[in-house]
Design an enzyme around this catalytic site. Structure first.
Site, PDB file in Angstrom:
ATOM      1  N   GLU A 169      34.559  67.724   3.076  1.00 35.25           N
ATOM      2  CA  GLU A 169      34.983  68.735   2.105  1.00 35.25           C
ATOM      3  C   GLU A 169      36.310  68.356   1.484  1.00 35.25           C
ATOM      4  OE1 GLU A 169      35.451  72.698   3.589  1.00 35.25           O
ATOM      5  OE2 GLU A 169      33.615  72.625   4.766  1.00 35.25           O
ATOM      6  N   GLU A 206      33.662  73.583  11.078  1.00 33.75           N
ATOM      7  CA  GLU A 206      35.078  73.677  11.456  1.00 33.75           C
ATOM      8  C   GLU A 206      35.287  74.453  12.749  1.00 33.75           C
ATOM      9  OE1 GLU A 206      37.383  74.992   8.060  1.00 33.75           O
ATOM     10  OE2 GLU A 206      37.369  72.963   7.248  1.00 33.75           O
TER      11      GLU A 206
END
Ligand code: GLA
Ligand code: ZN
Length: 701
Positions: free
Chosen positions: A318, A164
């Site tokens: 995710e 991320e």
């Protein structure tokens, strides 16, 4: 039935090693090295949950390199081998998402600096300086070690580079200097060109040397816009730097990095070119309001963008199998929601369903974040059962792997446009809602089961029949010409208030809005009214029923006062001093047409307006029938076989009428046709039953 567009095809799986849907999750065995039984149990339960992948090493830098240059790979060697023997492929991370304490201590420059010039303390994560040559060198070294050591490991599936990335601020001298170098390249070393682009004679902001430039003045919109671009580009440059040793040592292992939907700070369209496979992390705030399905619309829109980045399948890297831990309230996902959420991702083009996280950490920041295995440590839990159901369903979907979703409609969502809209002073400050507006325009397509891509200003328009560009404030060079060609060739273009306002430097177009789109749209937007909540503005259909519009609709926040310059008014303002002025227009041009929606309107307007266009343009609906609120249908196909995902996000059962067609659900083998009750939170993967009915007598539900 064949799909109505020629763009359908079947892509190879993400890796030839695994021609199946991937079911996996973040796995942190290095947190459990002192608990050998835990790892045995993990492996046993991964089989039970039908997990065929594990994402390892995401925050393991200190476990892999406890001291500068001292490497401890033994635990990772062992776990990779054990996972491989156990049937799991490995999504192997590079560890740059969180840096070791020894590194910050030895080289403070790896930590970011605040705008006040204070070095941030070591800790947390995702906060390294992306310019620091020292940090980059450490990344190169550990990534090289990983690639050399594990490149040939049979279970290595995909590289998960860092975690991320974000475009957060670092105001260290290295970043400021890199920004100036970036600016010199953008403006060809011409300071006058920069001053003009930023309109710096305003408030005497003219820069007389490059060294004076600091990204610290929010009153210079052009400067802040370029700072956003720089941070995004510099993060991308950092990513490419991280990839270099992986590309060198393991050219056959695909690379990804996990995106975060519409995350503000990075222009993912640029990143998409640099990854081999797109992946993203999805965490919708379900159950914070009665109509859950509105969140599902947002998520679908984000999936659409992740699919459109490369026009091929992507990874859901995710999602939480249950709760999050970082929202003000972290509500349990209601039974069934996880299943439909997982299949929703697949419906839109994901070839993976992966979790954060496999096992809940015992301590630390995320000890209350949802996980497949809870602190109790066994499989007899609701969440584990629901995850296993997803695993069993995915195991039946080999034939879906690599199929695509051909969309005839696209909605434009562009990062630079969003930055410029958000940065501008004036208008309605707290209510710009660019992303929400794009989703509001998407909703009728979701409800009708019509596939829709999310694209940006640079994408090819010619593959679509309908292109919608809400709030197209920034029109970069060449775009207006491409839209014009699209419309002349027969395309239908829709745009709204606050469009055609500024160029790529955020300089307003002169000679009347919507600037370079004025002729195409046949309107001149003379003024924009911005409203207070509760202000009463309404628009009314000119000719009841034409263009699908009937009676009056409420307008809010933005109302452009336009003049028709050749365009035909389909609706006009019903009140205020601009009563009677056009509010929705259409202009015919070549073989196509261009619509202008002058005000931000209530949802009912979008429903009526787009439903009419869907029918008029004959846009393919996944299912022929009407779908109740909260239900969508999405298609994946290879051009021959079609998989129709019927997804219901309602808390109560709803009635569906599939009409005379009969379908078989790939997950349960049950047949569906006619009228039936779709239970709460349900996903079906339907194929027309003719293809399979011969094999087994129909068991209609
Ligand atoms: C992000 C991160 C994960 C984890 C989850 C929690 O997506 O990538 O490491 O922190 O959030 O929701
Ligand atoms: Zn920095």
């Amino acid at each position: 039935m064949k799909p109505s567009t020629p763009n359908a095809r079947r892509f190879p799986p993400i890796s030839p090693k695994c021609p199946h849907m991937i079911h996996g999750g973040d796995y942190n065995p290095d947190q459990w090295l002192a608990y050998p039984d835990v790892i045995d149990e993990d492996l046993r339960m991964m089989r039970l949950a039908r997990m065929n992948a594990a994402s390892v090493g995401i925050f393991s830098w200190t476990s892999l390199e406890p001291e500068d240059g001292v490497f401890t790979f033994d635990w990772l060697d062992r776990i990779m081998d054990r996972l491989a023997e156990n049937g799991q492929f490995i999504v192997l991370a590079t560890p740059s998402g969180s840096k070791p304490a020894w590194m910050s201590e030895k080289h403070p420059e790896v930590c970011r600096m605040t705008a006040e010039g204070i070095r941030e303390p070591h800790g947390r994560r995702h906060n390294h300086c992306r310019t620091s040559p020292i940090y980059r060198a450490y990344c190169t070294r550990i990534n090289t070690e990983l690639a050399r050591r594990y490149g040939k490991h049979p279970a290595l599936l995909v590289w998960h580079v860092s975690n991320e990335y974000n475009g957060g601020d670092c105001h260290c001298p290295l970043c400021h200097e890199a920004f100036r170098v970036w600016l010199r390249a953008r403006y060809h070393d011409d300071l006058d060109a920069l001053n003009h682009a930023w309109w710096t004679r305003f408030w005497s902001h003219t820069f007389t040397s490059w060294e004076q430039i600091r990204p610290l003045d929010s009153s210079i919109h052009g400067l802040m816009l370029d700072w956003q671009r720089f941070k995004s580009d510099q993060t991308l440059d950092f990513f490419r730097h991280e990839c270099a040793p992986l590309r060198e040592w393991t050219p056959d292992i695909p690379i990804t990095t996990n995106f975060m939907g519409f995350h503000l700070t990075l222009d993912y369209w640029k990143f998409a070119d640099a990854v081999d496979v797109v992946s993203w992390d999805s965490y919708p705030p379900y159950h914070d309001r009665p109509d859950d399905w509105l969140h599902a619309v947002d998520v679908s829109f984000a999936h659409n963008m992740n699919r459109a980045f490369k026009q091929k399948p992507f990874m859901l890297m995710e999602c939480s199998p249950s709760v999050q831990n970082w929202k003000p309230v972290n509500k349990l996902k209601r039974p069934g929601l996880h299943f439909v959420e997982a299949l929703q991702a697949v419906a839109h083009g994901a070839d993976t369903v992966q979790y954060f996280q496999w096992r809940k950490s015992r301590g630390g920041f995320e000890k209350f974040h949802g996980a497949v295995v809870d602190h109790c440590g066994h499989e007899h839990t609701r969440v584990f059962r629901e995850v296993s159901e997803v695993g069993a369903a995915l195991a039946r979907m080999d034939d879906v792997v690599g199929t695509t979703t051909p969309a005839e409609t696209a909605i434009l969502y562009d990062w630079e446009n969003r930055w410029a809209i958000d940065e501008a002073s004036g208008l309605s400050r707290d209510n710009r809602r660019y992303q929400e507006t794009c989703t509001a325009h998407y909703r009728p397509f979701w409800s009708a089961g019509v596939a829709c891509d999310a694209i940006n200003e640079d994408c090819d328009l010619s593959r679509y029949k309908l292109v919608i560009a809400p709030m197209l404030y920034m029109v970069r060079p060449g775009l207006a010409e491409r839209i014009e060609a699209f419309v002349r060739g027969g395309g239908v273009f829709v745009t709204t208030y606050l469009s055609g306002i500024a160029d790529e430097s955020d300089l307003c177009f002169l000679n009347g809005f919507p600037g370079p789109l004025r002729e195409l749209l046949g309107v001149w937007a003379e003024e924009t009214d911005t409203l207070y909540e509760g202000d009463d503005v309404r628009i009314a259909a000119v000719d009841d029923g034409s263009a699908g519009l009937r009676g009056e609709y409420k307008a809010e926040t933005f109302c452009d006062l336009i003049h028709a310059e050749g365009a035909q008014a389909l609706a006009v303002y019903a009140n205020q001093f601009y009563r009677g002025r056009p509010a929705v227009t259409v202009n015919r041009r070549g073989k196509g047409r261009a619509y202008y929606i002058a005000s931000r309107n209530e949802a009912r307007f979008h429903a009526d307006f787009y439903r009419h266009l869907i029918d008029e343009l004959g846009l393919r609906r996944a299912l022929g029938c009407e779908l109740p609120d909260g239900v969508t249908a999405q298609i994946r196909t290879d051009g021959e076989r079609e998989f129709i995902f019927l997804l219901g996000f309602n808390r109560e059962p709803v009635e569906i009428d599939l009409g005379p067609a009969v379908y078989r659900d790939l997950v349960s083998d049950s047949e569906y046709g006619g009228r039936f009750q779709l239970p709460p939170y349900t996903a079906l993967v339907l194929e027309p039953a003719e293809k399979t009915a011969a094999a087994e007598p129909a068991r209609r539900r």
